[in-house]
Design a protein around this motif. Structure first.
Motif, PDB file in Angstrom:
ATOM      1  N   SER A   1       0.830  -1.206   0.000  1.00  0.00           N
ATOM      2  CA  SER A   1       0.000   0.000   0.000  1.00  0.00           C
ATOM      3  C   SER A   1       0.861   1.252   0.000  1.00  0.00           C
ATOM      4  O   SER A   1       0.537   2.243   0.618  1.00  0.00           O
ATOM      5  N   GLY A   2       1.976   1.182  -0.701  1.00  0.00           N
ATOM      6  CA  GLY A   2       2.894   2.310  -0.776  1.00  0.00           C
ATOM      7  C   GLY A   2       2.486   3.311  -1.834  1.00  0.00           C
ATOM      8  O   GLY A   2       1.318   3.556  -2.061  1.00  0.00           O
ATOM      9  N   GLY A   3       3.478   3.867  -2.543  1.00  0.00           N
ATOM     10  CA  GLY A   3       3.224   4.975  -3.448  1.00  0.00           C
ATOM     11  C   GLY A   3       2.215   4.690  -4.533  1.00  0.00           C
ATOM     12  O   GLY A   3       1.362   5.510  -4.814  1.00  0.00           O
ATOM     13  N   TRP A   4       2.282   3.500  -5.120  1.00  0.00           N
ATOM     14  CA  TRP A   4       1.377   3.225  -6.239  1.00  0.00           C
ATOM     15  C   TRP A   4      -0.062   3.091  -5.794  1.00  0.00           C
ATOM     16  O   TRP A   4      -0.990   3.262  -6.563  1.00  0.00           O
ATOM     17  N   MET A   5      -0.283   2.792  -4.514  1.00  0.00           N
ATOM     18  CA  MET A   5      -1.644   2.721  -4.009  1.00  0.00           C
ATOM     19  C   MET A   5      -2.127   4.074  -3.502  1.00  0.00           C
ATOM     20  O   MET A   5      -3.319   4.333  -3.420  1.00  0.00           O
ATOM     21  N   ALA A   6      -1.182   4.943  -3.167  1.00  0.00           N
ATOM     22  CA  ALA A   6      -1.513   6.286  -2.673  1.00  0.00           C
ATOM     23  C   ALA A   6      -2.506   6.218  -1.520  1.00  0.00           C
ATOM     24  O   ALA A   6      -3.498   6.929  -1.474  1.00  0.00           O
ATOM     25  N   MET A   7      -2.243   5.304  -0.576  1.00  0.00           N
ATOM     26  CA  MET A   7      -3.188   5.081   0.501  1.00  0.00           C
ATOM     27  C   MET A   7      -2.728   5.717   1.803  1.00  0.00           C
ATOM     28  O   MET A   7      -1.557   5.658   2.142  1.00  0.00           O
ATOM     29  N   ALA A   8      -3.666   6.319   2.537  1.00  0.00           N
ATOM     30  CA  ALA A   8      -3.381   6.850   3.863  1.00  0.00           C
ATOM     31  C   ALA A   8      -3.951   5.921   4.932  1.00  0.00           C
ATOM     32  O   ALA A   8      -3.487   5.905   6.063  1.00  0.00           O
ATOM     33  N   ALA A   9      -4.971   5.156   4.579  1.00  0.00           N
ATOM     34  CA  ALA A   9      -5.604   4.258   5.532  1.00  0.00           C
ATOM     35  C   ALA A   9      -4.779   2.991   5.716  1.00  0.00           C
ATOM     36  O   ALA A   9      -3.933   2.657   4.890  1.00  0.00           O
ATOM     37  N   ALA A  10      -5.018   2.290   6.816  1.00  0.00           N
ATOM     38  CA  ALA A  10      -4.270   1.073   7.092  1.00  0.00           C
ATOM     39  C   ALA A  10      -4.611  -0.014   6.077  1.00  0.00           C
ATOM     40  O   ALA A  10      -3.740  -0.731   5.605  1.00  0.00           O
ATOM     41  N   ALA A  11      -5.884  -0.156   5.735  1.00  0.00           N
ATOM     42  CA  ALA A  11      -6.306  -1.150   4.754  1.00  0.00           C
ATOM     43  C   ALA A  11      -6.330  -0.523   3.372  1.00  0.00           C
ATOM     44  O   ALA A  11      -6.876   0.559   3.191  1.00  0.00           O
ATOM     45  N   PRO A  12      -5.714  -1.171   2.358  1.00  0.00           N
ATOM     46  CA  PRO A  12      -5.654  -0.582   1.017  1.00  0.00           C
ATOM     47  C   PRO A  12      -7.021  -0.339   0.388  1.00  0.00           C
ATOM     48  O   PRO A  12      -7.244   0.665  -0.247  1.00  0.00           O
ATOM     49  N   PHE A  13      -7.939  -1.289   0.558  1.00  0.00           N
ATOM     50  CA  PHE A  13      -9.241  -1.176  -0.096  1.00  0.00           C
ATOM     51  C   PHE A  13     -10.380  -1.243   0.921  1.00  0.00           C
ATOM     52  O   PHE A  13     -10.325  -2.009   1.875  1.00  0.00           O
ATOM     53  N   ALA A  14     -11.413  -0.430   0.668  1.00  0.00           N
ATOM     54  CA  ALA A  14     -12.664  -0.547   1.428  1.00  0.00           C
ATOM     55  C   ALA A  14     -13.565  -1.514   0.669  1.00  0.00           C
ATOM     56  O   ALA A  14     -13.726  -1.396  -0.546  1.00  0.00           O
ATOM     57  N   TRP A  15     -14.141  -2.463   1.383  1.00  0.00           N
ATOM     58  CA  TRP A  15     -14.982  -3.494   0.763  1.00  0.00           C
ATOM     59  C   TRP A  15     -16.454  -3.113   0.917  1.00  0.00           C
ATOM     60  O   TRP A  15     -16.929  -2.887   2.024  1.00  0.00           O
ATOM     61  N   VAL A  16     -17.187  -3.052  -0.194  1.00  0.00           N
ATOM     62  CA  VAL A  16     -18.580  -2.623  -0.178  1.00  0.00           C
ATOM     63  C   VAL A  16     -19.462  -3.661  -0.851  1.00  0.00           C
ATOM     64  O   VAL A  16     -19.422  -3.809  -2.074  1.00  0.00           O
ATOM     65  N   PRO A  17     -20.262  -4.413  -0.099  1.00  0.00           N
ATOM     66  CA  PRO A  17     -21.229  -5.350  -0.705  1.00  0.00           C
ATOM     67  C   PRO A  17     -22.398  -4.555  -1.304  1.00  0.00           C
ATOM     68  O   PRO A  17     -23.236  -4.019  -0.591  1.00  0.00           O
ATOM     69  N   LEU A  18     -22.448  -4.467  -2.593  1.00  0.00           N
ATOM     70  CA  LEU A  18     -23.415  -3.590  -3.256  1.00  0.00           C
ATOM     71  C   LEU A  18     -24.850  -4.054  -3.069  1.00  0.00           C
ATOM     72  O   LEU A  18     -25.771  -3.228  -3.029  1.00  0.00           O
ATOM     73  N   HIS A  19     -25.072  -5.351  -2.952  1.00  0.00           N
ATOM     74  CA  HIS A  19     -26.441  -5.858  -2.806  1.00  0.00           C
ATOM     75  C   HIS A  19     -27.027  -5.515  -1.441  1.00  0.00           C
ATOM     76  O   HIS A  19     -28.219  -5.723  -1.216  1.00  0.00           O
ATOM     77  N   GLU A  20     -26.210  -4.993  -0.540  1.00  0.00           N
ATOM     78  CA  GLU A  20     -26.707  -4.582   0.773  1.00  0.00           C
ATOM     79  C   GLU A  20     -26.989  -3.082   0.842  1.00  0.00           C
ATOM     80  O   GLU A  20     -27.438  -2.582   1.867  1.00  0.00           O
ATOM     81  N   LEU A  21     -26.711  -2.364  -0.236  1.00  0.00           N
ATOM     82  CA  LEU A  21     -26.911  -0.915  -0.253  1.00  0.00           C
ATOM     83  C   LEU A  21     -28.270  -0.554  -0.838  1.00  0.00           C
ATOM     84  O   LEU A  21     -28.883  -1.329  -1.572  1.00  0.00           O
ATOM     85  N   SER A  22     -28.701   0.666  -0.552  1.00  0.00           N
ATOM     86  CA  SER A  22     -29.909   1.198  -1.180  1.00  0.00           C
ATOM     87  C   SER A  22     -29.589   1.616  -2.609  1.00  0.00           C
ATOM     88  O   SER A  22     -28.409   1.760  -2.988  1.00  0.00           O
ATOM     89  N   ALA A  23     -30.620   1.826  -3.389  1.00  0.00           N
ATOM     90  CA  ALA A  23     -30.429   2.227  -4.787  1.00  0.00           C
ATOM     91  C   ALA A  23     -29.686   3.545  -4.888  1.00  0.00           C
ATOM     92  O   ALA A  23     -28.812   3.721  -5.749  1.00  0.00           O
ATOM     93  N   ILE A  24     -29.993   4.504  -4.023  1.00  0.00           N
ATOM     94  CA  ILE A  24     -29.340   5.808  -4.113  1.00  0.00           C
ATOM     95  C   ILE A  24     -27.862   5.704  -3.746  1.00  0.00           C
ATOM     96  O   ILE A  24     -27.013   6.399  -4.315  1.00  0.00           O
ATOM     97  N   GLU A  25     -27.526   4.823  -2.810  1.00  0.00           N
ATOM     98  CA  GLU A  25     -26.125   4.653  -2.442  1.00  0.00           C
ATOM     99  C   GLU A  25     -25.331   4.027  -3.580  1.00  0.00           C
ATOM    100  O   GLU A  25     -24.182   4.398  -3.823  1.00  0.00           O
ATOM    101  N   ARG A  26     -25.952   3.094  -4.288  1.00  0.00           N
ATOM    102  CA  ARG A  26     -25.275   2.519  -5.450  1.00  0.00           C
ATOM    103  C   ARG A  26     -25.116   3.565  -6.553  1.00  0.00           C
ATOM    104  O   ARG A  26     -24.080   3.606  -7.237  1.00  0.00           O
ATOM    105  N   THR A  27     -26.119   4.420  -6.714  1.00  0.00           N
ATOM    106  CA  THR A  27     -26.028   5.462  -7.739  1.00  0.00           C
ATOM    107  C   THR A  27     -24.904   6.451  -7.433  1.00  0.00           C
ATOM    108  O   THR A  27     -24.242   6.962  -8.347  1.00  0.00           O
TER     109      THR A  27
END
Length: 396
Positions: free
Chosen positions: A83-109
Motif C-alpha cells: 500500500s505504498g506509493g502506487w496505491m496512494a493510501m493513507a488508511a491502514a487497509a488498502p481497499f474498502a470493501w462494499v457489498p453492493l447488494h446490501e446498499l440502497s439504490a441511491i447509495e449505489r447510484t
C-alpha cells in the motif's frame, strides 16, 4: 463509505450516511494532470475471471458469494508494503470493501456517479448478450461488490460482466500511470488467484472483444468546441474507422452529458497492452485534443463576441436560475468550463466547475442536501447549490 443498512428516507427527512461527506471531488476530477484543459481523466480497466467458476451470467448465488470471498480474502492479506506509493493510501487497509447488494439504490447510484462502478453493476445486471436493458427479476439482490481506495482512483468491481474488473482512474492524460497501478494490483491478485488464461488467446473473458489482454483504456474528453462547430461527428467517424469506441459520460450505452465523451479501444486480442496505450496516447488522443483546441482558437479569433456571449449567458443561468434540471445544469457547466479554461471568466476556477459537474448529478445532490428529493425539489436544490457556489461575480 455508504451505510450497508440505510434506505432512502421520505422526502424532507435526513438522508443517513456514514463516513465522510460526499461533497468532495474525486482525485481524478481534481483538475490537475497533462492536457487537463481537454482531458478530464484517463482510465485503465482489466477484465479477469477465476478458474473453476462459470462466467458471471451463469454463476449461481453460491458461486458469486464464493468469488467475493476469495477476492476479499486476497485483498485483506495485502501486506503493508503493497500500500505504498502506487496505491496512494493513507488508511491502514488498502481497499474498502462494499457489498453492493446490501446498499440502497441511491447509495449505489452515488458510486456510479463517481465512476467507481458501472450502472449495470449497480442494477445487478450481468447477463452478457441479453437484448433487454431491464435487469432480470431479483437482480438487485444478486451478490456483488466493489473494493475501492479512499481517493476513488482504484476500484475492483466483483461479479460484473466478469468476475473482476480492475480499474484505475487518473486526472488528465495519464494512461501510463494508470496502467502501471492497474498492473501492480493485477499482479498481486494473480499471485493468489488462478485467473482463466489461454496460451493461445490470452485472458478469457465473458465478452469476446475483451479476450486477450483484457484491457480497456479510455480517456474522458471535454469537447464543447467540436460540438458547437458541428465537427464532432467527423471525430466520431474517424474514431470508428480506427476501431475506437466513443461513448457518453457513463460509458457503454450512455449519452454524452456536459460535452464529455469517453474514447477507448474496442479490441484487446492481437495487441499488447503497451501497443494499445501507445496508439491512444501517442497517436489518437493527441489528434482529438488538437482538433478541439483548434476549434476553440477559431471561435475566439473569428467570433469572439458570440463565444463570450455563450459563456457569460451560461454563467448567468447558473448564478440566477431558481430551477435547474440535471441536463440544464451540466450543459451550462460545460460552457462555463470552456470559458474558464480559455481565460474568458476571470475568477472562475475550472477545478470548482469540475466539482460542480459531480454535485449537480441526482444522487450527489441528494447526499449533499441530506435528504431524498422529488424531481421538482431537486431542481430547486440544484439551482440553490449553483447560486451558492458561483455567487461571486468575477470582474470582466
Amino acid at each position: 463509505m455508504p451505510s450497508s443498512s440505510s434506505t432512502p428516507p421520505p422526502d424532507g427527512e435526513p438522508h443517513k450516511q456514514s463516513g465522510s461527506s460526499w461533497d468532495h471531488t474525486t482525485e481524478w476530477l481534481r483538475g490537475d494532470g497533462p492536457e487537463v484543459d481537454v482531458v478530464l481523466s484517463s482510465r485503465v480497466r482489466l477484465a479477469r475471471n477465476i478458474v473453476g467458476f462459470p462466467f458471471v451470467h451463469r454463476c449461481s448465488r453460491e458461486d458469486r458469494l464464493a468469488i467475493m470471498g476469495m477476492v476479499r480474502r486476497r485483498l485483506e492479506a495485502m501486506p503493508d508494503q503493497e500500500s505504498g506509493g502506487w496505491m496512494a493510501m493513507a488508511a491502514a487497509a488498502p481497499f474498502a470493501w462494499v457489498p453492493l447488494h446490501e446498499l440502497s439504490a441511491i447509495e449505489r447510484t452515488l458510486l456510479v456517479e463517481r465512476h467507481l462502478i458501472s450502472s449495470n453493476l449497480a442494477k445487478g445486471f450481468s447477463l452478457h448478450g441479453a437484448k433487454s436493458t431491464k435487469p432480470p427479476e431479483g437482480a438487485a439482490a444478486a451478490p456483488r461488490a466493489v473494493a475501492h481506495t479512499h481517493e476513488d482512483r482504484q476500484a475492483i468491481m466483483v461479479n460484473e460482466e466478469d468476475h473482476l474488473r480492475i480499474q484505475v482512474i487518473g486526472a488528465g492524460l495519464s494512461l501510463d500511470e494508470a496502467a502501471h497501478a492497474a498492473e501492480k494490483i493485477d499482479d498481486y491478485l494473480e499471485a493468489g488467484l488462478d485467473f482463466a488464461y489461454s496460451p493461445r488467446f490470452g485472458y478469457l473473458t465473458a465478452c469476446p472483444t475483451n479476450v486477450g489482454t483484457g484491457i480497456r483504456c479510455s480517456v474522458m474528453l471535454h469537447l464543447p468546441a467540436l460540438r458547437m462547430s458541428g465537427e464532432l461527428e467527423k471525430v466520431k467517424r474517424a474514431a470508428h474507422d480506427m476501431m475506437l469506441a466513443v461513448r457518453g459520460f457513463y460509458g457503454e450505452g450512455s449519452e454524452a452529458l456536459a460535452d464529455l465523451y469517453q474514447v477507448s479501444n474496442q479490441t484487446t486480442l492481437g495487441k499488447t497492452e503497451r501497443v494499445i496505450r501507445h496508439e491512444l496516447m501517442g497517436e489518437i488522443i493527441p489528434r482529438v485534443i488538437e482538433y478541439e483546441r483548434a476549434e476553440r482558437r477559431k471561435m475566439i479569433e473569428k467570433r469572439p463576441r458570440v463565444l463570450e456571449d455563450q459563456v457569460w449567458r451560461a454563467l448567468g443561468v447558473l448564478r440566477n436560475a431558481r430551477l435547474l434540471s440535471t441536463e440544464e445544469a451540466l450543459s451550462a457547466l460545460s460552457t462555463v468550463r470552456l470559458g474558464a479554461v480559455m481565460g474568458l471568466l476571470p475568477g472562475v476556477d475550472p477545478k470548482l466547475i469540475n466539482h460542480l459537474l459531480l454535485i449537480a448529478q441526482p444522487a450527489h445532490l441528494q447526499a449533499v442536501a441530506g435528504r431524498t428529493l422529488d424531481p421538482e425539489r431537486a431542481k430547486a436544490a440544484r439551482a440553490d447549490v449553483m447560486r451558492a457556489r458561483l455567487g461571486t461575480e468575477p470582474r470582466a
